[in-house]
Design a protein around this motif. Structure first.
Motif, PDB file in Angstrom:
ATOM      1  N   PHE A 191       0.851  -1.196   0.000  1.00 18.73           N
ATOM      2  CA  PHE A 191       0.000   0.000   0.000  1.00 18.73           C
ATOM      3  C   PHE A 191       0.883   1.240   0.000  1.00 18.73           C
ATOM      4  O   PHE A 191       2.044   1.226   0.417  1.00 18.73           O
ATOM      5  N   VAL A 195      -0.772   5.470  -4.567  1.00 21.91           N
ATOM      6  CA  VAL A 195      -1.251   4.457  -5.515  1.00 21.91           C
ATOM      7  C   VAL A 195      -2.485   4.966  -6.259  1.00 21.91           C
ATOM      8  O   VAL A 195      -3.409   5.512  -5.649  1.00 21.91           O
ATOM      9  N   GLN A 198      -5.614   0.633  -7.992  1.00 16.19           N
ATOM     10  CA  GLN A 198      -5.725  -0.324  -6.902  1.00 16.19           C
ATOM     11  C   GLN A 198      -6.154  -1.700  -7.422  1.00 16.19           C
ATOM     12  O   GLN A 198      -6.704  -1.836  -8.498  1.00 16.19           O
ATOM     13  N   LYS A 203      -3.189  -1.345  -2.462  1.00 15.19           N
ATOM     14  CA  LYS A 203      -4.187  -0.407  -1.970  1.00 15.19           C
ATOM     15  C   LYS A 203      -3.597   0.991  -1.780  1.00 15.19           C
ATOM     16  O   LYS A 203      -2.403   1.149  -1.544  1.00 15.19           O
ATOM     17  N   ARG A 204      -4.461   1.988  -1.907  1.00 13.62           N
ATOM     18  CA  ARG A 204      -4.099   3.355  -1.541  1.00 13.62           C
ATOM     19  C   ARG A 204      -4.484   3.537  -0.085  1.00 13.62           C
ATOM     20  O   ARG A 204      -5.656   3.424   0.281  1.00 13.62           O
ATOM     21  N   ASP A 205      -3.495   3.802   0.764  1.00 11.80           N
ATOM     22  CA  ASP A 205      -3.794   3.919   2.194  1.00 11.80           C
ATOM     23  C   ASP A 205      -2.702   4.709   2.888  1.00 11.80           C
ATOM     24  O   ASP A 205      -1.610   4.916   2.343  1.00 11.80           O
TER      25      ASP A 205
END
Length: 300
Positions: A191, A195, A198, A203-205
């Motif tokens: 992540f 990002v 996805q 993941k984008r986090d």
């Protein structure tokens, strides 16, 4: 993309290196005539209603663009969901002011940009804005996403001996290493807040918000990401450094027995940040003064 979004994007890009901390915004920030013309056009009665109906989309778009620019100047800034909501509200309020304004340019320089500057100031350690107030522009940091081969060599990772599952913290925009190891049948997830595309395993986090789970990961890696932020916080922001100490504890708790956290480059502040007694820390030299830190969980 409609004309208003395009105008917003072009205006933010036009000022990607402009310094909001500079005392005189009119000397630091460039406002294009095309942008002023678009704002004047959308303020007409019929167009106002169209903008109002989509205002949530517009403020989200503007916030995304602005935050991307801010992080390209200083990657070490942390922007919480609450802080993001605050900048979205600034854009909402400024739109309301612009609808009523007789002088668009004056409203931008006397109302909108000072609000953004105050918000941005809240993201920095208190001594930073004072040091930056005499520069009209700022340089952008060069952030490079390294090749999988280079990352594996730097981290000292032997694929055949990887303790799985694996997590890549700060995997980069394209998650190069995650993609590469997936093709090698390695159970890896990654992540990063940057990002864009996805998937089920990318993941984008935000690493302060990510659900690491308990006693789960065999290996957690972070190359040119987490350790650099720890170093920045330790040198510039004591309050943020305490957040990183808590984060490291959470990450170490997510390792299974004999699982390892691998950080590159290592730095002296990592040891002072680790408060978990059930861990063993070893440093391995990369080249010169640079080294990798291995932290293995030896007790649950």
């Amino acid at each position: 993309m409609d004309r208003f979004k395009q105008a917003i994007e072009e205006q933010i890009d036009r000022n990607e290196q402009s310094n909001l901390f500079f005392r005189d915004h009119e000397k630091a920030i460039r406002v294009g005539q095309d942008f002023l013309s678009i704002l004047d056009m959308v303020r007409t009665e019929n167009n106002q209603q169209l903008i109002d109906e989509k205002i949530g989309d517009y403020v989200s778009f503007a916030a995304d663009k602005l935050i991307k620019i801010i992080l390209s100047v200083n990657q070490y800034i942390q922007i919480s969901p609450e802080q993001r909501s605050a900048v979205e509200q600034i854009y909402r309020n400024s739109w309301e002011n612009l609808k009523q304004s007789k002088d668009i340019k004056n409203t931008l320089f006397k109302v909108h940009y000072p609000r953004l500057a105050e918000w941005l100031m809240s993201l920095y350690p208190s001594h930073f804005p004072d040091a930056l107030q005499f520069q009209t522009s700022l340089n952008k940091l060069i952030c490079k996403e390294y090749s999988p081969a280079f990352q594996l060599q730097t981290l000292g990772v032997d694929i055949s001996k990887l303790n799985q599952p694996v997590l890549d913290i700060g995997c980069g925009l394209n998650a190069n290493l995650v993609q590469f190891l997936r093709r090698k049948n390695i159970q890896i997830w990654g992540f990063d807040r940057s990002v864009e595309n996805q998937s089920s395993f990318i993941k984008r986090d935000d690493w302060f918000l990510y659900d690491y789970r308990q006693n789960f990961w065999g290996t957690i890696i972070s190359n040119a990401a987490l350790s650099n932020h720890i170093l920045y916080a330790a040198k510039n922001d004591p309050e943020l450094f305490q957040k990183y100490r808590s984060l490291l504890q959470k990450i170490l708790d997510s390792l299974k027995f004999q699982g390892s956290l691998i950080l590159a480059p290592g730095n002296s502040f990592i040891r002072s940040a680790v408060v978990n007694d059930g861990c063993k820390m070893v440093n391995r030299q990369i080249v010169g003064e640079f080294y990798v830190t291995f932290i293995t969980r030896t007790a649950l």
